[in-house]
Enzyme design. Structure first.
Site, short mmCIF file in Angstrom:
data_model
loop_
_atom_site.label_atom_id
_atom_site.label_comp_id
_atom_site.label_asym_id
_atom_site.label_seq_id
_atom_site.Cartn_x
_atom_site.Cartn_y
_atom_site.Cartn_z
CG ASP A 98 -14.19 60.23 15.49
OD1 ASP A 98 -14.25 60.64 14.32
OD2 ASP A 98 -13.46 59.29 15.87
CG ASP A 198 -13.90 58.87 9.82
OD1 ASP A 198 -13.13 58.24 10.55
OD2 ASP A 198 -14.47 58.39 8.84
CD GLU A 255 -8.88 58.42 9.74
OE1 GLU A 255 -8.46 57.29 9.99
OE2 GLU A 255 -10.03 58.63 9.30
CG HIS A 328 -10.58 53.74 16.33
ND1 HIS A 328 -10.04 55.00 16.20
CD2 HIS A 328 -11.39 53.57 15.26
CE1 HIS A 328 -10.51 55.56 15.10
NE2 HIS A 328 -11.33 54.72 14.51
CG ASP A 329 -8.96 52.96 12.54
OD1 ASP A 329 -9.93 52.24 12.81
OD2 ASP A 329 -9.06 54.12 12.09
C1 GLC Z 1 -11.60 56.11 9.69
C2 GLC Z 1 -11.91 55.52 11.04
C3 GLC Z 1 -12.17 54.06 10.85
C4 GLC Z 1 -13.34 53.89 9.92
C5 GLC Z 1 -13.12 54.65 8.61
C6 GLC Z 1 -14.38 54.76 7.83
O1 GLC Z 1 -10.46 55.57 9.14
O2 GLC Z 1 -10.87 55.79 11.93
O3 GLC Z 1 -12.37 53.41 12.07
O4 GLC Z 1 -13.52 52.54 9.64
O5 GLC Z 1 -12.69 55.95 8.84
O6 GLC Z 1 -15.28 55.62 8.46
#
Ligand code: GLC
Ligand code: CA
Length: 567
Positions: A98, A198, A255, A328-329
């Protein structure tokens, strides 16, 4: 369609803090992951996506990186990391790191120097002069408050889309891009097999930095049109692909918030040379409130299906989908889209089936394979996640929302639902460690844990293993075309896959009562074989014969996958 290893792979996500603690400090760590590699291998997955383990002050649990080439102390050392890579490769597992390159921590060397105005770092971040005694514009950040923070030493504001300790990098600066590429190559030379990038669709910002539209009652303007999917992002990604990704046999997933299937074709298009696939959020937004994710409403199945059917059919032959219910979100899927009380095991299996039979690369989040559920707490003090904590404050103090209502929303949607520790067994601390847990252990660990599911052939765990095995055995599951059925039904999620001389009929009930459905004419009376179902006591690979008539009845939360061969 061209065959590729990453299309045929299954990914398992580890959130290291909550996975396995090896040294009794209550925090999961890299040696803990090494201990559990056999478990992961047994599951049958090919790739581990590892949430950030880099050095970090942990404002956002590692998504705030202060040194990309070092490991967070609580997680171990670089030697542990090398050992993990070595052990994984020995077992035939690949590692997807990640990586957070939209922003860093404010404790990163680059930022500290940028703050002091040291060259060449001055323009590594996005600095703007204030306006009328306030920030440069009205954008709000994801974690509450303005997206701008004042810095005295520069008498200017820096942009942060997330927490103020997460300043955004300035991708317009070619030096930043070169630094990022060098750092990624450094990890690839270490042997990692891919990246999960990310919030990657936020790296390009509209250089005019205009105010965002302000909804009545909202304290900040909407920054999304000026920070998400800004066209230049594609130029940056093509450059990363040309200089980094294309040089190694790796897998990449981005993401990407606020993306449509149209965007999906650009980011993950077979001929675009950007990313292999993206994580869309559209299907994760089905139970959102009007202006934010905070709502206590349950989703509508037709809405979920409309979105997933659209991504499946629009990307077909053009781009590749990722398939996920959890990370995880996100709250736990069995609590969110299933029924974690009366039909816990059955609905968890049904949800797995519904997702894994689609076209794309499936992702399993730690604990999903044993049906881990949401975990709710009484009050906001018990929550840990920066997003939940800041949202509670913003919604109750600034926007005047009822604190009780906001707590209900947080119980349903908080990211902390995913972050309770992994439930390994029914012993002390659920087998996570020997000396407490950094955040929380779901009290249902005595009923829901790996230990009790390994031996039980009807467990969710063994069902997931079978889903993964089927994908390895039947190319139709990977490459088959997708066709939706009964789009208007609020009760079932059914679809068809077609590949060469085979067809797959996938029937999933999202209902708590019996559902009668009409069987498509071409399957009526035809002999098929059941590849998997959550209704029999059988989890072995025995092929049950199946012959449907005009109508068939689905039990509550039943799932059934039938293969028809036209030889
Ligand atoms: C992404 C991650 C999340 C994080 C955000 C900022 O959405 O999955 O956990 O808080 O990015 O880095
Ligand atoms: Ca530890």
């Amino acid at each position: 369609m061209k065959r590729d290893w990453w299309k045929e792979a299954v990914v398992y996500q580890i959130y290291p803090r909550s996975f396995k603690d090896s040294n009794g400090d209550g925090i999961g760590d890299i040696p803990g992951i090494i201990e559990k590699l056999d478990y992961i291998k047994e599951l049958g997955v090919d790739i581990i996506w590892l949430s950030p383990v880099y050095r970090s002050p942990n404002v956002d649990n590692g998504y705030d990186i202060s040194d990309y080439k070092d490991i967070m102390e609580e997680f171990g050392t670089m030697e542990d990391m090398d050992e993990l890579i070595y052990q994984m490769h020995k077992k035939g597992l690949k590692l997807m790191m990640d990586i957070v390159i939209n922003h860093t921590s404010d404790e990163h060397e680059w930022f500290k120097r940028s703050c002091r105005g040291e060259e060449p770092y001055t323009d590594y971040y996005i600095w703007k002069k204030g306006k009328n005694g306030g920030p440069p514009n009205n954008w709000g950040s994801y974690f509450g408050g303005s997206a701008w923070e004042y810095c005295e030493s520069r008498d200017a504001y820096y942009l942060h889309m997330y927490a103020k300790k997460q300043p955004d990098l300035n991708w317009e600066n070619p030096k930043v891009r070169e630094e990022v590429k060098k750092m990624m190559i450094w990890w690839l030379e270490k042997g990692v097999d891919g990246f999960r990038l990310d919030v990657i669709n936020l790296i390009a910002k509209d250089q005019r930095f205009p105010d965002g539209e302000k909804k009545p009652g909202a304290p900040f303007g909407n920054m999304i049109p000026y920070t998400h999917n800004v066209p230049k992002v594609h130029k940056f990604l093509k450059e990363l692909n040309r200089d980094v990704f294309s040089k190694y046999p790796i897998v990449t997933v981005g993401e990407t918030l606020e993306t449509t299937a149209e965007d999906g074709k650009k980011y993950a298009g077979f001929n675009e040379h950007e990313l292999n696939m993206i994580f869309t959020f559209e299907h994760m937004n089905v139970d959102n409130g009007e202006n934010s994710k905070w709502s206590d409403e349950r989703f509508r199945l037709t809405k979920l299906k409309e979105i997933m059917n659209r991504w499946q059919t629009e990307l077909q032959g053009i781009a590749w989908n990722s398939l996920y219910w959890n990370n995880h979100d996100q709250p736990r899927v069995v609590s969110r889209f299933g029924n974690d009380r009366d039909f816990w095991s059955r609905s968890a299996k049904m949800l797995g089936t519904c997702l894994h039979m689609m076209q794309g690369t499936p992702y399993i989040y730690q604990g999903e394979e044993i049906g881990m559920t949401n975990c709710s707490f009484e009050n906001i003090q018990q929550y840990e996640d920066v997003e939940s904590v800041t949202a509670f404050r913003q919604h109750t103090e600034l926007m005047g929302e009822d604190p009780n209502y906001m707590m209900r929303c947080i119980r349903k949607k908080s990211r902390d639902n995913a972050r309770t520790v992994m439930q390994w067994d029914a012993g002390p601390f659920g087998g996570f460690g020997t000396n407490g847990v950094w955040f929380a252990l779901n009290p249902n660990y005595k009923q829901i844990n790996v230990g009790s599911q390994v031996e039980d052939k009807d467990s969710i765990l063994n069902y997931y293993k079978k889903l993964i095995q089927l994908r390895k055995k039947y190319p139709i599951i990977v490459y088959g075309d997708y066709e939706s059925l009964f789009a208007d039904s609020e009760k079932n999620f059914c679809y068809i896959r077609k590949y060469e001389r085979e067809e797959l009929l996938i029937l999933c009930s999202f209902s708590e009562s019996l559902q009668e459905i009409s069987v498509p004419v071409r399957y009526q009376g035809r002999r098929g074989k059941i590849l998997i179902t959550n209704m029999t006591g059988e989890t072995n690979m025995n092929m049950d014969q199946c012959q449907l008539s005009e109508r068939t009845v689905l039990e509550p939360y039943e799932a059934k996958v039938i293969l028809y061969e036209y030889l």
